[in-house]
Write an enzyme that holds these catalytic residues in place. Structure first.
Site, PDB file in Angstrom:
ATOM      1  N   LYS A  49      -2.278  -2.313   7.828  1.00  0.00           N
ATOM      2  CA  LYS A  49      -3.456  -1.754   8.490  1.00  0.00           C
ATOM      3  C   LYS A  49      -3.611  -2.336   9.888  1.00  0.00           C
ATOM      4  O   LYS A  49      -3.403  -3.525  10.101  1.00  0.00           O
ATOM      5  CB  LYS A  49      -4.717  -2.060   7.671  1.00  0.00           C
ATOM      6  CG  LYS A  49      -4.873  -1.212   6.419  1.00  0.00           C
ATOM      7  CD  LYS A  49      -6.208  -1.486   5.756  1.00  0.00           C
ATOM      8  CE  LYS A  49      -6.441  -0.559   4.578  1.00  0.00           C
ATOM      9  NZ  LYS A  49      -7.753  -0.798   3.953  1.00  0.00           N
ATOM     10  N   ARG A  95       0.864  -1.171   0.000  1.00  0.00           N
ATOM     11  CA  ARG A  95       0.000   0.000   0.000  1.00  0.00           C
ATOM     12  C   ARG A  95       0.906   1.228   0.000  1.00  0.00           C
ATOM     13  O   ARG A  95       2.040   1.171   0.494  1.00  0.00           O
ATOM     14  CB  ARG A  95      -0.898   0.018   1.240  1.00  0.00           C
ATOM     15  CG  ARG A  95      -1.827  -1.177   1.382  1.00  0.00           C
ATOM     16  CD  ARG A  95      -2.625  -1.083   2.674  1.00  0.00           C
ATOM     17  NE  ARG A  95      -3.573  -2.184   2.833  1.00  0.00           N
ATOM     18  CZ  ARG A  95      -3.313  -3.312   3.501  1.00  0.00           C
ATOM     19  NH1 ARG A  95      -2.135  -3.460   4.085  1.00  0.00           N
ATOM     20  NH2 ARG A  95      -4.220  -4.260   3.598  1.00  0.00           N
ATOM     21  N   ARG A 145      -0.249  -2.316  -6.806  1.00  0.00           N
ATOM     22  CA  ARG A 145      -0.590  -3.386  -5.856  1.00  0.00           C
ATOM     23  C   ARG A 145      -1.566  -4.371  -6.510  1.00  0.00           C
ATOM     24  O   ARG A 145      -1.404  -5.584  -6.391  1.00  0.00           O
ATOM     25  CB  ARG A 145      -1.195  -2.756  -4.607  1.00  0.00           C
ATOM     26  CG  ARG A 145      -1.656  -3.719  -3.516  1.00  0.00           C
ATOM     27  CD  ARG A 145      -2.010  -2.899  -2.280  1.00  0.00           C
ATOM     28  NE  ARG A 145      -2.876  -3.584  -1.345  1.00  0.00           N
ATOM     29  CZ  ARG A 145      -2.429  -4.395  -0.370  1.00  0.00           C
ATOM     30  NH1 ARG A 145      -1.144  -4.626  -0.248  1.00  0.00           N
ATOM     31  NH2 ARG A 145      -3.280  -4.949   0.477  1.00  0.00           N
ATOM     32  N   HIS A 176      -4.216  -9.034   3.620  1.00  0.00           N
ATOM     33  CA  HIS A 176      -5.671  -9.027   3.783  1.00  0.00           C
ATOM     34  C   HIS A 176      -6.049  -9.906   4.965  1.00  0.00           C
ATOM     35  O   HIS A 176      -5.584 -11.045   5.076  1.00  0.00           O
ATOM     36  CB  HIS A 176      -6.362  -9.570   2.521  1.00  0.00           C
ATOM     37  CG  HIS A 176      -6.295  -8.636   1.363  1.00  0.00           C
ATOM     38  ND1 HIS A 176      -6.488  -9.049   0.059  1.00  0.00           N
ATOM     39  CD2 HIS A 176      -6.065  -7.297   1.295  1.00  0.00           C
ATOM     40  CE1 HIS A 176      -6.379  -8.007  -0.757  1.00  0.00           C
ATOM     41  NE2 HIS A 176      -6.119  -6.949  -0.023  1.00  0.00           N
ATOM     42  N   HIS A 184      -2.040   2.424  -5.885  1.00  0.00           N
ATOM     43  CA  HIS A 184      -2.728   1.166  -5.586  1.00  0.00           C
ATOM     44  C   HIS A 184      -2.825   0.267  -6.816  1.00  0.00           C
ATOM     45  O   HIS A 184      -2.951  -0.954  -6.685  1.00  0.00           O
ATOM     46  CB  HIS A 184      -4.123   1.462  -5.043  1.00  0.00           C
ATOM     47  CG  HIS A 184      -4.520   0.570  -3.910  1.00  0.00           C
ATOM     48  ND1 HIS A 184      -3.887   0.583  -2.679  1.00  0.00           N
ATOM     49  CD2 HIS A 184      -5.469  -0.393  -3.814  1.00  0.00           C
ATOM     50  CE1 HIS A 184      -4.446  -0.323  -1.884  1.00  0.00           C
ATOM     51  NE2 HIS A 184      -5.400  -0.920  -2.548  1.00  0.00           N
ATOM     52  N   TYR A 244      -9.598 -10.828  -7.047  1.00  0.00           N
ATOM     53  CA  TYR A 244      -8.667 -11.104  -8.139  1.00  0.00           C
ATOM     54  C   TYR A 244      -9.056 -12.342  -8.930  1.00  0.00           C
ATOM     55  O   TYR A 244      -8.672 -12.485 -10.080  1.00  0.00           O
ATOM     56  CB  TYR A 244      -7.241 -11.223  -7.590  1.00  0.00           C
ATOM     57  CG  TYR A 244      -6.771  -9.910  -7.005  1.00  0.00           C
ATOM     58  CD1 TYR A 244      -6.444  -8.850  -7.836  1.00  0.00           C
ATOM     59  CD2 TYR A 244      -6.741  -9.703  -5.633  1.00  0.00           C
ATOM     60  CE1 TYR A 244      -6.069  -7.625  -7.316  1.00  0.00           C
ATOM     61  CE2 TYR A 244      -6.361  -8.481  -5.104  1.00  0.00           C
ATOM     62  CZ  TYR A 244      -6.031  -7.442  -5.943  1.00  0.00           C
ATOM     63  OH  TYR A 244      -5.679  -6.228  -5.432  1.00  0.00           O
TER      64      TYR A 244
END
Length: 301
Positions: free
Chosen positions: A173, A149, A248, A271, A245, A280
């Site tokens: 995150k 990110r 990514r 994630h 992004h 994806y």
């Protein structure tokens, strides 16, 4: 009970109990402040304790009339629901007026991706004859090779790069730490940038361990990285909606296309849920659909 006090408490709740990232926390608080402004100007200063479901419905309706995107409306509703859920859990309200709020139905949003050829074209547009170009090349190579990110990129520390074992330690995150493999090719670019480019520039003592620095020797901003990529994309003639992004997304898509297991991609992207990574597979499905339509003998007229 006033809005400012409860919004401050809500912010602390999201940060310390829910472990929200700074960006997500800021967005939620900003949304509730919009509701506060509406309550002050349109609802005669009604408090969070007194506001009703009908009031919230009208607030959302007024927002929708301002041509706010459906995705933004959905986030506002998510913020409002979280705020009133907090008030109920903290026993400030007995009822939750946001329970029945419904957001707009959002379709699957497939991210833009770059082809390998697109990425090569963008990188080839970088002027490597100066230190700025050397830094920018390293930025793009790390974004694409490691799937970071932009917030992770600008905070990346040299001390968290293991050149011997070839991996990065990334704080994502919610403060979650993950290890991302580092290709030898990318490792050599980073080492070259550190020794031949970064060492020659100004380095603010506070940011000595930060990998990517601006001209003042401090860490870079998200906006600057976005502007660098936009300029290079325009120069390369890549007509797509590109942001940091996008690199990514391209990292994950190319891994999947080349046979990588979705679980491994989930780990590398950081994630928390495999559901997030599964977008994806839809990208791959779209690709397979195009192949069938273009090459299956039954579709050849």
């Amino acid at each position: 009970m006033n809005w400012s006090e409860k919004i401050s408490d809500f912010s602390n709740y999201l940060k310390f109990e829910k472990n929200f990232s700074d960006n997500t926390l800021d967005a939620y608080v900003r949304d509730i402040k919009k509701l506060q402004e509406y309550a002050m100007t349109e609802l005669e200063g009604i408090s969070p304790l007194e506001i009703s479901f009908e009031n919230l419905q009208e607030f959302i309706y007024q927002l929708s009339k301002k041509k706010i995107s459906e995705r933004s409306q959905a986030r506002w509703i998510s913020s409002i629901k979280a705020f009133f859920k907090y008030l109920v859990e903290d026993e400030i309200r007995e009822d939750n007026p946001a329970t029945l709020l419904e957001g707009p139905k959002l379709g699957l949003c497939l991210p833009d991706t770059l082809s390998i050829e697109d990425i090569e074209r963008i990188i080839k547009c970088i002027d490597l004859s100066n230190d700025l170009g050397q830094r920018n090349r390293c930025i793009l190579e790390v974004l694409y090779a490691c799937g970071l990110r932009v917030s992770e990129l600008i905070d990346l520390k040299i001390s968290n790069i293991n050149f011997k074992e070839h991996y990065l330690k990334v704080e994502g995150k919610g403060g979650k730490v993950r290890l991302v493999p580092l290709a030898e090719y990318t490792s050599e670019i980073i080492l070259s940038y550190i020794s031949d480019t970064r060492a020659k520039g100004k380095i603010n003592k506070k940011y000595e361990d930060i990998l990517f620095l601006n001209s003042r020797g401090a860490n870079m901003s998200r906006v600057i990285v976005f502007l660098i990529i936009k300029e290079l994309t325009d120069r390369a003639g890549v007509n797509k909606n590109i942001s940091p992004h996008t690199f990514r997304h391209s990292f994950a898509t190319h891994l999947l296309q080349n046979g990588a297991d979705l679980r491994y991609i989930q780990e590398m992207l950081g994630h928390s849920s495999i559901t997030t990574t599964e977008i994806y597979t839809h990208l791959k499905t779209e690709e397979l659909r195009d192949v069938i339509l273009n090459y299956h003998p039954r579709n050849q007229a």
